[in-house]
Design a protein around this motif. Sequence first.
Motif, mmCIF file in Angstrom:
data_model
loop_
_atom_site.group_PDB
_atom_site.id
_atom_site.type_symbol
_atom_site.label_atom_id
_atom_site.label_comp_id
_atom_site.label_asym_id
_atom_site.label_seq_id
_atom_site.Cartn_x
_atom_site.Cartn_y
_atom_site.Cartn_z
ATOM 1 N N GLY A 89 32.794 45.641 35.320
ATOM 2 C CA GLY A 89 32.930 45.334 36.741
ATOM 3 C C GLY A 89 31.974 44.801 37.398
ATOM 4 N N LEU A 90 30.962 44.077 36.857
ATOM 5 C CA LEU A 90 29.764 43.691 37.690
ATOM 6 C C LEU A 90 30.268 42.336 38.410
ATOM 7 N N GLU A 91 31.204 41.701 37.994
ATOM 8 C CA GLU A 91 31.864 40.748 38.942
ATOM 9 C C GLU A 91 32.302 40.981 40.154
ATOM 10 N N GLY A 92 33.305 42.101 39.999
ATOM 11 C CA GLY A 92 33.938 42.641 41.311
ATOM 12 C C GLY A 92 32.994 43.466 42.151
ATOM 13 N N MET A 93 31.794 44.051 41.789
ATOM 14 C CA MET A 93 30.924 44.471 42.439
ATOM 15 C C MET A 93 29.862 43.455 43.201
ATOM 16 N N LEU A 94 29.794 42.018 42.603
ATOM 17 C CA LEU A 94 29.286 41.042 43.103
ATOM 18 C C LEU A 94 29.974 40.593 44.290
ATOM 19 N N ILE A 95 31.420 40.574 44.209
ATOM 20 C CA ILE A 95 32.405 39.879 45.083
ATOM 21 C C ILE A 95 32.267 40.967 46.346
ATOM 22 N N GLY A 97 29.836 42.737 47.119
ATOM 23 C CA GLY A 97 28.754 42.460 47.814
ATOM 24 C C GLY A 97 28.664 41.137 48.767
ATOM 25 N N THR A 98 29.331 40.339 48.414
ATOM 26 C CA THR A 98 29.206 38.946 49.369
ATOM 27 C C THR A 98 30.125 39.194 50.552
ATOM 28 N N GLY A 122 28.803 47.389 47.269
ATOM 29 C CA GLY A 122 28.604 47.235 45.718
ATOM 30 C C GLY A 122 28.708 48.676 45.124
ATOM 31 N N GLY A 123 27.683 49.591 45.971
ATOM 32 C CA GLY A 123 27.650 50.971 45.426
ATOM 33 C C GLY A 123 28.842 51.655 45.359
ATOM 34 N N LEU A 124 29.776 51.429 46.260
ATOM 35 C CA LEU A 124 31.211 52.215 46.248
ATOM 36 C C LEU A 124 31.937 51.735 45.128
ATOM 37 N N GLY A 125 31.722 50.412 44.920
ATOM 38 C CA GLY A 125 32.366 50.037 43.519
ATOM 39 C C GLY A 125 31.815 50.451 42.363
ATOM 40 N N GLY A 126 30.657 50.870 42.091
ATOM 41 C CA GLY A 126 30.089 51.392 41.230
ATOM 42 C C GLY A 126 30.583 52.968 41.055
ATOM 43 N N LEU A 127 30.493 53.636 42.122
ATOM 44 C CA LEU A 127 31.001 54.934 42.197
ATOM 45 C C LEU A 127 32.533 54.966 41.671
ATOM 46 N N LEU A 128 33.301 54.288 42.178
ATOM 47 C CA LEU A 128 34.517 54.150 41.760
ATOM 48 C C LEU A 128 34.687 53.881 40.220
ATOM 49 N N HIS A 129 33.867 53.080 39.665
ATOM 50 C CA HIS A 129 33.914 52.890 38.250
ATOM 51 C C HIS A 129 33.529 54.181 37.555
ATOM 52 N N ALA A 130 32.508 54.930 38.247
ATOM 53 C CA ALA A 130 31.905 56.447 37.789
ATOM 54 C C ALA A 130 33.294 57.376 37.727
ATOM 55 N N ALA A 269 26.032 54.187 40.710
ATOM 56 C CA ALA A 269 26.098 53.941 42.036
ATOM 57 C C ALA A 269 24.889 53.042 42.340
ATOM 58 N N ILE A 270 23.775 53.183 41.551
ATOM 59 C CA ILE A 270 22.493 52.114 41.539
ATOM 60 C C ILE A 270 22.818 50.718 41.085
ATOM 61 N N SER A 271 23.834 50.932 39.953
ATOM 62 C CA SER A 271 24.479 49.726 39.116
ATOM 63 C C SER A 271 25.113 48.847 40.256
ATOM 64 N N GLY A 272 25.798 49.460 40.880
ATOM 65 C CA GLY A 272 26.851 48.819 41.922
ATOM 66 C C GLY A 272 25.750 48.375 43.113
ATOM 67 N N GLY A 273 25.004 48.957 43.784
ATOM 68 C CA GLY A 273 24.100 48.686 44.768
ATOM 69 C C GLY A 273 23.215 47.335 44.116
ATOM 70 N N LEU A 274 22.723 47.409 43.198
ATOM 71 C CA LEU A 274 22.073 46.181 42.664
ATOM 72 C C LEU A 274 22.854 44.969 42.527
ATOM 73 N N ALA A 275 24.073 45.031 41.922
ATOM 74 C CA ALA A 275 25.086 44.014 42.004
ATOM 75 C C ALA A 275 25.530 43.749 43.409
ATOM 76 N N GLY A 276 25.686 44.627 44.369
ATOM 77 C CA GLY A 276 26.097 44.300 45.649
ATOM 78 C C GLY A 276 24.819 43.253 46.301
ATOM 79 N N MET A 277 23.463 43.843 45.801
ATOM 80 C CA MET A 277 22.476 42.893 46.283
ATOM 81 C C MET A 277 22.632 41.479 45.976
#
Length: 426
Positions: A89-95, A97-98, A122-130, A269-277
């Motif tokens: 889901g990194l692509e979705g977390m990038l989106i 973040g944009t 992006g972190g919210l996307g990571g938490l949803l994945h979690a 959460a960190i994964s999503g935050g980094l993708a959001g960055m």
Amino acid sequence: MTNTVIESPSPVTGPPGGEPARRRIPGWARGLLWAVAAIAVLATASYATGMDVLTSSNTANTALRLALPILLAGLGGLWAERSGVINIGLEGMLILGTWGAAWGAYFGGSVWTGLAAAILFGGLGGLLHAVATVTFGVNHIVSGVAINLLGLGVTKYLASLIFEPISGNPRQSPVVPKYDTYSATFLSDWLGDIEAMQRVFISDAAGLIRGLITQVTPLAVLALLLVPVSYLILWRTRFGLRLRSCGENPVAAESLGVNVYLHKYVALAISGGLAGMGGASLVLLPGGADYLENQTNGRGFIGLAAMIFGNWRPGGLLGGAALFGYADGLQLSGGGEAVISLLYGVVILLIVLVVLQLFRKQWLSALLAAAGAGVLYYIYWSNDALPRDLIPYTPHFVTLIVLAVSAQKLRPPRAIGRRYRRGEGD
């Protein structure tokens, strides 16, 4: 009675009576050697083909900007997968973040509020994945695909709801602030003079280095610093050891008192935050567009490929992101002619690989490398430029080639992708 003395292996001499053990080259030294080798190959290709753009400062600067979302997405994947969770889901977390970056920067009036909003979304996307994978045990691939689709749908709805009344376009945000750029002026001017001399290798190295220290943004510096920071946390701290143990053997980690669920949640959460960055870097860097629908263009998947290429290690990930960013930057700076010229450099690498494999008596690998070199050289010899329709897909082709070559030496975390339930055995 005879006393038997058992000799322990020495880190230098190896087992008693055996051959001396080889000293391992430090990771930073291997990275430096690879960088020198890459410059040498590019310099040779530039000289042989007459394409100065291969090692120009403009290409290096563009490559740095384009490598940032790939690097940050790859770091996000590294944190998630080291904890044992596959993050498609990194692509979705990038989106996410944009959109968050544009929303935060426009209404907050600052690039830093935009960056904070991107990390949050992006972190919210990571938490949803979690929640889906860790708590409910959903298949990691299925959850990741759902995150990608959700990211597209949510941002499309939010853009039409919030941005369209302002910009008049449901697919684009209004103009947002951009990061300022900074240059090491004295060093940049000196390297520019050396680059203009057109001396083989020296001018090529000067051009590439100059591109990395000219018009640099604080976000670029922060992203590069996150590479050693991630290494230090994951490999040199107690928290990092526990997190990585969750990806290797969560049952054993649980038996030693590690809260596996908590560590997986933190990692995602960190994964999503980094993708959001990474998404923020597409919106907030000068030279880039404001928020546009679908502007990530698959960079989340390329970041995942860079992580795999780097064998789930930060240093290797940095090299993979640099490779993909360079391929992307080259097609923007030099077009199809430059991309075709890059094939000449790839042929040189394959010839070196053939020699090494022959020395190691790996006949099949040497034969395959020689065949690949022959095919690529024929493509280079028979074409003046890459067809225009294929130029935008250069990074994707590089991704496929790199993954095919590096797939034999990968070592992912042992428990990656496995469903974990507290109290269950292996």
